[in-house]
Every structure is written in structure tokens, then in C-alpha cells.
Design a protein around this motif. Structure first.
Motif, PDB file in Angstrom:
ATOM      1  N   CYS A 173       7.604 -12.788  96.296  1.00 16.98           N
ATOM      2  CA  CYS A 173       8.878 -12.173  96.387  1.00 16.98           C
ATOM      3  C   CYS A 173       9.947 -12.914  95.796  1.00 16.98           C
ATOM      4  CB  CYS A 173       9.374 -12.293  98.108  1.00 16.98           C
ATOM      5  SG  CYS A 173       9.157 -14.273  98.463  1.00 16.98           S
ATOM      6  N   ASP A 191       7.841 -12.981 109.889  1.00 14.47           N
ATOM      7  CA  ASP A 191       9.463 -12.941 110.102  1.00 14.47           C
ATOM      8  C   ASP A 191      10.031 -12.502 108.917  1.00 14.47           C
ATOM      9  OD1 ASP A 191       8.692 -14.077 112.909  1.00 14.47           O
ATOM     10  OD2 ASP A 191       8.737 -16.172 111.710  1.00 14.47           O
ATOM     11  N   LEU A 192       9.396 -12.039 107.994  1.00  9.21           N
ATOM     12  CA  LEU A 192      10.115 -11.705 106.664  1.00  9.21           C
ATOM     13  C   LEU A 192       9.582  -9.905 106.586  1.00  9.21           C
ATOM     14  CD1 LEU A 192       9.267 -14.336 104.167  1.00  9.21           C
ATOM     15  CD2 LEU A 192      11.467 -14.000 105.462  1.00  9.21           C
ATOM     16  N   PRO A 193      10.735  -9.522 105.872  1.00 12.56           N
ATOM     17  CA  PRO A 193      10.452  -7.948 105.651  1.00 12.56           C
ATOM     18  C   PRO A 193       9.214  -7.923 104.773  1.00 12.56           C
ATOM     19  CG  PRO A 193      12.399  -8.487 104.593  1.00 12.56           C
ATOM     20  CD  PRO A 193      11.871  -9.901 105.517  1.00 12.56           C
ATOM     21  N   LEU A 194       8.356  -7.107 105.061  1.00  9.27           N
ATOM     22  CA  LEU A 194       6.827  -6.715 104.333  1.00  9.27           C
ATOM     23  C   LEU A 194       7.002  -5.562 103.760  1.00  9.27           C
ATOM     24  CD1 LEU A 194       4.119  -8.454 106.835  1.00  9.27           C
ATOM     25  CD2 LEU A 194       5.523  -9.646 104.975  1.00  9.27           C
ATOM     26  N   LEU A 195       6.665  -5.480 102.203  1.00 14.66           N
ATOM     27  CA  LEU A 195       6.599  -4.338 101.722  1.00 14.66           C
ATOM     28  C   LEU A 195       5.191  -4.020 101.408  1.00 14.66           C
ATOM     29  CD1 LEU A 195       9.155  -5.536  98.725  1.00 14.66           C
ATOM     30  CD2 LEU A 195       9.677  -4.533 100.940  1.00 14.66           C
ATOM     31  N   SER A 219       4.420  -3.795 110.200  1.00 14.04           N
ATOM     32  CA  SER A 219       5.334  -2.666 109.749  1.00 14.04           C
ATOM     33  C   SER A 219       6.201  -3.126 108.462  1.00 14.04           C
ATOM     34  CB  SER A 219       6.476  -2.313 110.734  1.00 14.04           C
ATOM     35  OG  SER A 219       7.169  -3.492 111.354  1.00 14.04           O
ATOM     36  N   GLY A 220       6.883  -1.994 107.990  1.00  9.88           N
ATOM     37  CA  GLY A 220       7.554  -2.588 106.688  1.00  9.88           C
ATOM     38  C   GLY A 220       7.778  -1.246 105.876  1.00  9.88           C
ATOM     39  N   THR A 221       8.551  -1.398 104.636  1.00  6.45           N
ATOM     40  CA  THR A 221       8.808  -0.280 103.919  1.00  6.45           C
ATOM     41  C   THR A 221       7.667  -0.134 102.968  1.00  6.45           C
ATOM     42  OG1 THR A 221      11.000  -1.255 103.761  1.00  6.45           O
ATOM     43  CG2 THR A 221      10.491   0.666 102.175  1.00  6.45           C
ATOM     44  N   LEU A 237      14.050  -7.428  98.369  1.00  3.95           N
ATOM     45  CA  LEU A 237      13.900  -6.320  99.408  1.00  3.95           C
ATOM     46  C   LEU A 237      12.840  -6.968 100.554  1.00  3.95           C
ATOM     47  CD1 LEU A 237      14.324  -2.822  98.133  1.00  3.95           C
ATOM     48  CD2 LEU A 237      16.015  -4.249  99.104  1.00  3.95           C
ATOM     49  N   GLY A 238      11.860  -7.795  99.912  1.00  4.17           N
ATOM     50  CA  GLY A 238      10.966  -8.392 100.986  1.00  4.17           C
ATOM     51  C   GLY A 238       9.771  -8.764  99.990  1.00  4.17           C
TER      52      GLY A 238
END
Length: 303
Positions: A173, A191-195, A219-221, A237-238
Motif C-alpha cells: 500500500c 480493518d483497512l480497505p482491501l483492493l 470485501s473491497g474494490t 486507495l487501500g
């Protein structure tokens, strides 16, 4: 070829009409694809029936559909038409020698294969490599390729394969993503946004499993290519789970940092795959023999 054999060798136009009708399901769609009128397609099918002395088409009002025997016939000739098309392309683009139509994965193809191709070209100038990108496995019977670079496992029906290299994954990241965050255990990444990359839908789950973490749904983008997910990670972004060979330069210059741990055990591998029935093709044999000399598991990739 004797006269009896010629009797059972219909025109290419009539065979293309039959194959298109079977695949597309309507005379209108077949005519559009073949750039012909519906009446022309109908005449070709009638001529085929007359030559073979059997009914191939069930005509109901304004629709046409194939008999069961005709559908089986169309499936058989489809591969023959593809072979003719490939042979015609080869002699057109390289009349003095052979050629190879290769489907590649865009990122791996550009970063791993293309830098090596000058060596192949110097050794075998008589063979032309034509490349196009494909992100997912396909049916060789419907695509004009002699071979493909494939990620996953060797279970591609009707093919043989050569393993090129494993893919080790690394969670990375932008540095700012970890500001005021403590990642002391793999589960902390949840706990972090995962791509996510579309072609590796279970990659994050496999990564967590390798550390004994059962995350449930991750989940994630979602991104469709490594080039775009890499830029998303660089811009904060993650956290992206990336092949280690793709991120070394960005780790070195500080665009990215490792979010946790090191490169994991391989989650899959890259393969050269080809239809088994084409295994003796001269250009393909030369190419895969050369490629085997490049397929070293720990081979550092060109930067």
C-alpha cells in the motif's frame, strides 16, 4: 484427392453459413456476421443439403434451425474452419517461415515475456510471434490462437502445458495508508480497505488462510487489471495483494510499502498452454523449447 473425396468437400462459404447459423442461432445474425443477405445464406445452406443428399435445416415459418445431426456436423467443422483460418493468416503474415499466434496476459506478458523475446527473435528470425491479450481462459476452437499464457493451474481441457513460474503475492500500500495504524497481525489488515483483482477472486482469502486467519467474506474494490490496481495502491486507495515481481521498483522508490510480512507461498503459477492436437506444430515446438530455457522459478524478472 479423388472424385469420391471431392464430393464430400463442400464449399467454404456453405460450411461457414452452417457454422454461423449453429453458433448464432438465427439466419439474420449469420448473414450479418458473414456480411451477406439472408437469401444468400439460405441458398448456401440449400446447396450444402443438395451436395450431401440430406436435410440439415428445419424450416418453420420464417425461422431456420439445425437438425441434431447438423449441429453435430457444425461442431466438427468449426475446428476445421479455425485451422484453415490460422493457416491462411500464417502464410499471409510470414510467407517465408512460420508464425505463432499467442494470447498473453497483459501485465505478465509485457513484464516477463516481451523483454525476453529479442533473444527468441535473434535465434529464430524465421518465426513471427503475433500477440493479443486475453484475461481469461477461452476455447481454442473459437479463438485464432496456437497457444496462450495462462495463470492458475494446468486444468485447461484439451491442452498440454509448460510451467513458467509461480506467483508469490505481497500485500502493499501507499505509506500514508499505514499512518496511525498498527499492523501487528495479518487480521489487522481486515480493518483497512482491501483492493481486489478480478482474475484472482480468492487471492485475499488464500492469503489470510496461509496465516491461519479465517476472514469470512473479504470485501473491497475490484479492478480488472494489475496495472490499474497498482496505480490505485500507489494513490492510497487501500492495500493490494500484488505479485512480488510487479512491485519491486515501487517498493524501492518508496511509492509503496509492505503492509505485512513477506511474499507468501505461491497461490498459483503461470503456464504456456496449447491444444494437445497442435503439439507437433513446428513453430510451437520451437517456441516452447526456447521458452523452457526461460522458465526458472527463481529467475529475477527484468525491470
Amino acid at each position: 484427392m479423388n472424385g469420391a473425396q471431392r464430393r464430400f468437400l463442400p464449399s467454404i462459404a456453405s460450411l461457414r453459413a452452417l457454422e454461423a447459423l449453429d453458433r448464432l442461432g438465427s439466419a439474420t445474425a449469420a448473414a450479418e456476421e458473414l456480411n451477406q443477405t439472408q437469401s444468400a445464406v439460405s441458398r448456401q445452406l440449400q446447396a450444402l443439403e443438395a451436395q450431401l443428399g440430406t436435410s440439415l435445416i428445419i424450416r418453420e415459418r420464417k425461422t431456420m434451425r439445425l437438425t441434431p445431426a447438423a449441429k453435430e456436423y457444425a461442431a466438427t467443422i468449426r475446428g476445421a474452419l479455425q485451422t484453415i483460418a490460422q493457416a491462411s493468416l500464417k502464410v499471409q503474415v510470414n510467407p517465408r517461415g512460420g508464425s505463432l499466434n499467442l494470447a498473453i496476459l497483459p501485465t505478465f506478458g509485457m513484464r516477463w515475456l516481451v523483454p525476453r523475446l529479442p533473444d527468441f527473435a535473434a535465434r529464430h528470425p524465421e518465426i513471427t510471434i503475433n500477440m493479443a491479450t486475453r484475461l481469461k481462459p477461452f476455447d481454442f476452437a473459437f479463438e485464432p490462437f496456437d497457444a496462450a499464457i495462462h495463470f492458475g493451474n494446468a486444468e485447461w481441457p484439451g491442452t498440454s502445458h509448460l510451467k513458467l513460474r509461480p506467483e508469490n503475492m505481497l500485500p502493499v500500500c501507499a505509506p500514508q495508508v499505514l499512518n496511525n495504524v498498527t499492523v501487528a497481525h495479518p487480521r489487522d489488515l481486515l480493518d483497512l480497505p482491501l483492493l481486489h483483482i478480478e482474475t484472482r477472486p480468492t487471492a485475499w482469502s488464500q492469503w489470510f488462510d496461509s496465516y491461519g486467519v479465517s476472514p469470512g467474506t473479504v470485501s473491497g474494490t475490484i479492478f480488472d487489471q494489475f496495472s490499474t490496481i497498482l496505480q490505485a495502491a500507489i494513490h492510497g486507495l487501500g492495500v493490494a495483494l500484488m505479485p512480488d515481481y510487479l512491485v519491486q521498483q515501487d517498493l524501492k522508490n518508496g511509492n509503496l510499502v509492505v503492509a505485512y510480512g513477506g511474499a507468501t507461498r505461491p497461490l498459483g503459477a503461470y503456464y504456456l498452454v496449447w491444444p494437445t492436437e497442435r503439439s507437433e506444430d513446428r513453430s510451437l515446438k520451437i517456441f516452447r523449447t526456447w521458452l523452457a530455457t526461460q522458465a526458472e522459478d527463481e529467475d529475477p524478472l527484468p525491470r
